[in-house]
Design a protein around this motif. Structure first.
Motif, PDB file in Angstrom:
ATOM      1  N   ASP A   1      13.034  -3.615  -7.922  1.00 26.65           N
ATOM      2  CA  ASP A   1      11.851  -3.260  -7.140  1.00 26.65           C
ATOM      3  C   ASP A   1      11.126  -4.449  -6.545  1.00 26.65           C
ATOM      4  OD1 ASP A   1       9.560  -2.677  -9.963  1.00 26.65           O
ATOM      5  OD2 ASP A   1      10.864  -4.360  -9.441  1.00 26.65           O
ATOM      6  N   TYR A   2      11.675  -5.641  -6.744  1.00 29.41           N
ATOM      7  CA  TYR A   2      10.996  -6.831  -6.236  1.00 29.41           C
ATOM      8  C   TYR A   2      12.051  -7.876  -5.955  1.00 29.41           C
ATOM      9  CZ  TYR A   2       7.740 -10.841  -6.404  1.00 29.41           C
ATOM     10  OH  TYR A   2       7.005 -11.961  -6.130  1.00 29.41           O
TER      11      TYR A   2
ATOM     12  N   ARG B   1       8.442  -6.400  -1.816  1.00 33.77           N
ATOM     13  CA  ARG B   1       8.583  -5.295  -2.769  1.00 33.77           C
ATOM     14  C   ARG B   1       9.466  -4.211  -2.169  1.00 33.77           C
ATOM     15  NH1 ARG B   1       2.506  -4.392  -5.206  1.00 33.77           N
ATOM     16  NH2 ARG B   1       1.850  -6.575  -5.095  1.00 33.77           N
TER      17      ARG B   1
ATOM     18  N   ARG C   1      14.363  -8.617  -9.155  1.00 32.77           N
ATOM     19  CA  ARG C   1      13.736  -8.409 -10.450  1.00 32.77           C
ATOM     20  C   ARG C   1      13.999  -6.972 -10.867  1.00 32.77           C
ATOM     21  NH1 ARG C   1       8.049 -10.918 -11.268  1.00 32.77           N
ATOM     22  NH2 ARG C   1       9.376 -12.748 -11.343  1.00 32.77           N
TER      23      ARG C   1
ATOM     24  N   PHE D   1      10.723  -7.898 -15.948  1.00 33.41           N
ATOM     25  CA  PHE D   1      10.778  -9.343 -15.816  1.00 33.41           C
ATOM     26  C   PHE D   1      12.171  -9.950 -15.924  1.00 33.41           C
ATOM     27  CE2 PHE D   1       6.741 -11.116 -15.056  1.00 33.41           C
ATOM     28  CZ  PHE D   1       5.840 -10.136 -15.427  1.00 33.41           C
TER      29      PHE D   1
END
Lengths: 111, 116
Positions: A31-32, A51, A93, A97
């Motif tokens: 998502d990133y 994003r 990512r 994390f």
């Protein structure tokens, strides 16, 4: 200098031209996404991020495009300069994390 | 100056001799991470930490340990180094949190480790 750039895909461009560096990412749930630049002997340096709810983001001389349908990310550098010569990594990512980096692309800028 | 520092920058050691690579950041970041970089493989995540006393495995954790007793420090420990751990190691930190994980990582200058 460091040897981490061996066997990397290489893009060679003329100074002043635009550069496009491509990256295929692996996880459709990511998502990133981030682009990093790594110069010889240094750690990666943040360039731009996006994003997953966006498909385009612009910074100073750089644009990132995201195509979630084909899991593809690209970095466009306008008016490429000799100082842009480096190895460029995309990163995704996943699950908060955990970060996965691509293998990198070496950009050569010819004066 | 906001930065991530690593020590040592270069280390040559022998198989089996325990070593620690230190990492410290002065940005009050909650998130810290260790990566190794090998030719043609990009950066691979070893361990990461989302806060003090909270650590988790990355993609290549075997042979490594970490601890996060203080917010600013995140040492990487090799209990019994082997030649396949010869690599370039980077520590990174980020202000991203579990609720808002969308922040860039700041990287240290790297530690070049050679295990003979």
């Amino acid at each position: 200098g460091e040897s981490v750039g061996l066997h990397l895909p290489t893009l060679s461009v003329q100074e002043g031209d635009n550069s496009i560096i491509n990256c295929a990412y692996s996880n459709s749930a990511s998502d990133y996404f981030i682009w990093y630049k790594q110069e010889s002997g240094k750690g990666p340096q943040f360039i731009i991020d996006i994003r997953s709810n966006m498909d385009k983001r612009q910074g100073q001389r750089v644009t990132v495009l995201l195509n979630k349908t084909v899991k593809h990310l690209s970095l466009q550098i306008a008016a490429t300069q000799p100082g842009d010569s480096a190895v460029y990594f995309c990163a995704e990512r996943t699950g908060g994390f955990k970060t996965i980096f691509g293998a990198g692309t070496r950009l050569f800028v010819k004066a | 100056e906001a930065q991530v520092t690593q020590n040592p920058r270069y280390l040559i050691t022998v198989t089996g001799k325990k070593l620690t690579v230190t990492c410290s950041q002065n940005m009050n970041h909650e998130y810290m991470s260790w990566y190794r970089q090998d030719p043609g493989l990009g950066l691979r995540q070893i361990y990461y930490s989302m806060n003090v006393e909270v650590t988790d495995k990355g993609d290549v954790p075997e042979g490594y340990k970490v601890s996060r007793k203080e917010k600013r420090n995140f040492p990487l420990i090799l209990e019994s180094p082997s030649p396949n751990q010869t690599s370039l190691y980077f520590c990174a930190s980020s202000s991203g949190t579990g609720r808002f994980p969308y922040n860039e990582q700041f990287f240290g200058p790297g530690t070049r480790l050679t295990v003979l």
